[in-house]
Design an enzyme around this catalytic site. Structure first.
Site, PDB file in Angstrom:
ATOM      1  N   ASP A  54       0.253  -1.275   0.341  1.00  0.00           N
ATOM      2  CA  ASP A  54      -0.069   0.107   0.217  1.00  0.00           C
ATOM      3  C   ASP A  54       0.880   1.117   0.332  1.00  0.00           C
ATOM      4  OD1 ASP A  54      -2.863   1.302   0.314  1.00  0.00           O
ATOM      5  OD2 ASP A  54      -1.688   2.398   2.084  1.00  0.00           O
TER       6      ASP A  54
ATOM      7  N   GLU B 197       1.736  -0.707  -4.793  1.00  0.00           N
ATOM      8  CA  GLU B 197       1.294   0.923  -4.948  1.00  0.00           C
ATOM      9  C   GLU B 197       1.692   1.838  -5.391  1.00  0.00           C
ATOM     10  OE1 GLU B 197      -2.979   3.027  -3.567  1.00  0.00           O
ATOM     11  OE2 GLU B 197      -1.951   2.372  -1.929  1.00  0.00           O
TER      12      GLU B 197
END
Length: 565
Positions: A241, A278
């Site tokens: 993330d 990401e």
């Protein structure tokens, strides 16, 4: 043996069976004590303060503030010995949230619906984060005690059962992990050592200490966490993330070190292991191999592709969609990977990115929808079925690694809201206002439901009965046909961006994309258009009224057709 890293402590104790036991300091700031029988509850005291959960806890049956429970990985009986992994290349990913994917909201609820995913034709299930979170519901990005698994979903054995079932069904599993911050409730890492920077941080919380004093132990904590999921839970890949929020100025970046460790583990276990970052940096070095001076991620999310598809399909041009509202932007991302490759970004107010020259398309994970792009909208609304036919046609015929978000394959009408269950009053009461401030300047009329209300969570659960209704069943068939076509035609999985051609007619709102012997013609206008196309037959059309006569293709409004030369 109990073990904990507390390099700055003068005294550490472990409590179990109603008594505290002194721990012995060893090298590198590690403390040990005998014990750790399976299912034993325990907690730590550091310099008299506590009790605190174990930073390495494998199980938190009493929630984020309760004691830990000893859990031994080798007690689980795996049945996936015939599973040899799945390479990301050529695959299709399906992202889901365990709590809202099924009525049960558990790992078992997901496992019971794997047949749907197999029939759909996807290759990977990507699971949003699973470590413990405050309360009973959360997206997962407020996770703490990162080595454990949320009990509401089914705990560690429940996750292993799901992975085992996925592998038996021929599906790989990707797990979303968060290493740039921890949640605000139950975060006790700072009690044990220098896990966080004092001055650095992001909107979501304090930044993890990856490059300051004491950061060797901190890096080891997160790297070992990644290896645990891949080794002990048989996970096939990790989605990292918001890696742009990782603060690391070392010569060897944390991601590069992680990549080397994961590649070594992949060799040891004999199956491919994938790292997906990401990142909003538009920096191809993220997915460039370490040997070529890159960070060694196997793939990265690519927001530019999403933005170009979304803006042209929906007509939205607010906030970061502003630069993507033309078909030329869509043509650029389909042929170049990035739109912002050094070009000016009006949303950022500066130039952004660099060209992705030579990067194969499979290294970009792209989508028409995902949890952020739906859940960060005030009303958690999704694309409509007629929009999804066009968007999915573009995505699933692209040279990238496509990712779907749960329910989009049938045009789910249920929203996907942002939801939490904080028990501290100051967090629970202010969550909605914090969300509103986070998205100031996005052009939204913020009418989001209160994140802490249970109804916000419950209304986000998928309605599986929709799959049998005419419009939804038809869209589901379209997705299945698209994925099957992608699997059967190598031209559609060819990752070489320099072999993709795109011709745009901005006035008529038409784009024709060339993928080897295939032509993808998309009409974004409301009315029908005719396109000259050197094709012999239609393979698939989102609207049955599409007609090919000689070299002229009649395209209905808001439709996509795939033809063969």
């Amino acid at each position: 043996m109990f073990e904990v890293w507390a390099p700055e402590a003068a005294r550490v104790e472990v409590e179990h069976g109603g008594a505290r036991h002194e721990m012995t300091r060893g090298g590198g700031g590690r403390w040990t004590a005998p014990g750790d029988e399976h299912d034993l509850d325990y907690a730590f005291f550091v310099d008299g303060a506590g009790p605190f959960p174990d930073p390495l806890t494998r199980r938190q049956p009493y929630g984020v503030n309760g004691p830990s429970r000893v859990y031994h990985h080798d007690r689980f009986a795996w049945t996936d010995q015939g599973w040899h992994g799945r390479d990301l290349r050529g695959g299709v990913i399906y992202e889901l949230h365990v709590g809202t994917f099924s009525p049960e909201g558990t790992f078992r609820g997901v496992a019971d619906r794997l047949e749907h995913l197999v029939d759909l034709g996807v290759d990977f299930v990507e699971i949003m984060p699973v470590p413990p979170v405050p309360g009973k519901r959360n997206w997962g990005y407020d996770g703490v005690e990162l080595y454990a698994v949320f009990e509401e979903y089914g705990g560690p054995d429940g996750l292993k059962d799901l992975v085992d079932a996925c592998h038996r069904a021929g599906l790989g599993v990707i797990l979303d992990v968060v290493y740039n911050h921890l949640g605000p409730s139950g975060n006790y890492l700072a009690k044990f050592g220098p896990y966080f920077h004092d001055a650095k941080g992001s909107y979501w919380g304090d930044a993890v200490n990856l490059d300051g004093p004491g950061s060797d132990g901190v890096r080891r904590y997160f790297i070992d966490n990644a290896l645990q999921w891949l080794r002990d839970y048989h996970i096939d890949g990790l989605r990292l993330d918001a890696v742009h929020a990782l603060h690391d100025k070392r010569a060897v970046h944390f991601l590069e070190e992680l990549s080397a460790e994961v590649d070594a583990l992949s060799t040891a276990v004999g199956r491919p292991l994938t790292l997906i970052a990401e990142s909003d940096l538009n920096d191809p070095r993220m997915v460039t191999p370490r040997e070529a001076g890159g960070l060694g991620m196997h793939a990265s999310w690519n927001d530019d592709v999403h933005h170009a598809i979304h803006a042209n399909v929906t007509g939205e041009s607010n906030a970061y969609y502003g630069d993507f509202a033309t078909l030329s932007s869509l043509a650029k991302v389909l042929t170049s990977g990035y739109f912002h490759d050094g070009a000016y970004s009006s949303f950022r107010g500066r130039s952004h990115g660099r060209p992705a020259t030579g990067i194969p398309g499979h290294r970009f994970v792209c989508c028409a929808q995902n949890h952020d792009q739906i859940g960060n909208r005030p009303e958690g609304d999704r694309m409509r079925p007629e929009q999804l036919r066009l968007a999915s046609g573009l995505l699933l015929t692209s040279p990238f690694t496509p990712m779907l978000f749960m329910g989009e394959e049938w045009g789910a009408t249920t929203p996907f809201y942002f939801f939490t269950d904080h028990f501290e009053p100051h967090l629970a009461e202010g969550e909605g206002e914090r969300r509103r401030k986070e998205f100031e300047g996005f052009g939204y009329d913020w009418k989001a439901p209160e994140p802490g209300e249970e109804t916000t969570f419950l209304s986000s659960k998928l309605d599986w009965e929709e799959t049998a209704k005419d419009e939804h069943a038809s869209l589901l068939g379209w997705y299945r046909d698209l994925i099957a076509l992608r699997r059967s035609r190598p031209d559609l999985t060819d990752p070489r961006l320099d072999r993709v051609r795109a011709e745009v007619d901005e006035d008529r709102r038409v784009v024709v994309i060339e993928r080897g012997a295939l032509r993808i013609a998309a009409n974004f206008a409301e009315g029908p258009v005719s396109v000259r196309l050197a094709a012999s037959r239609i393979l698939l059309a989102s609207d049955e009224s599409a007609r090919l006569s000689g070299e002229v293709l009649d395209l209905p409004g808001r439709s996509l057709t795939i033809a063969e030369v």
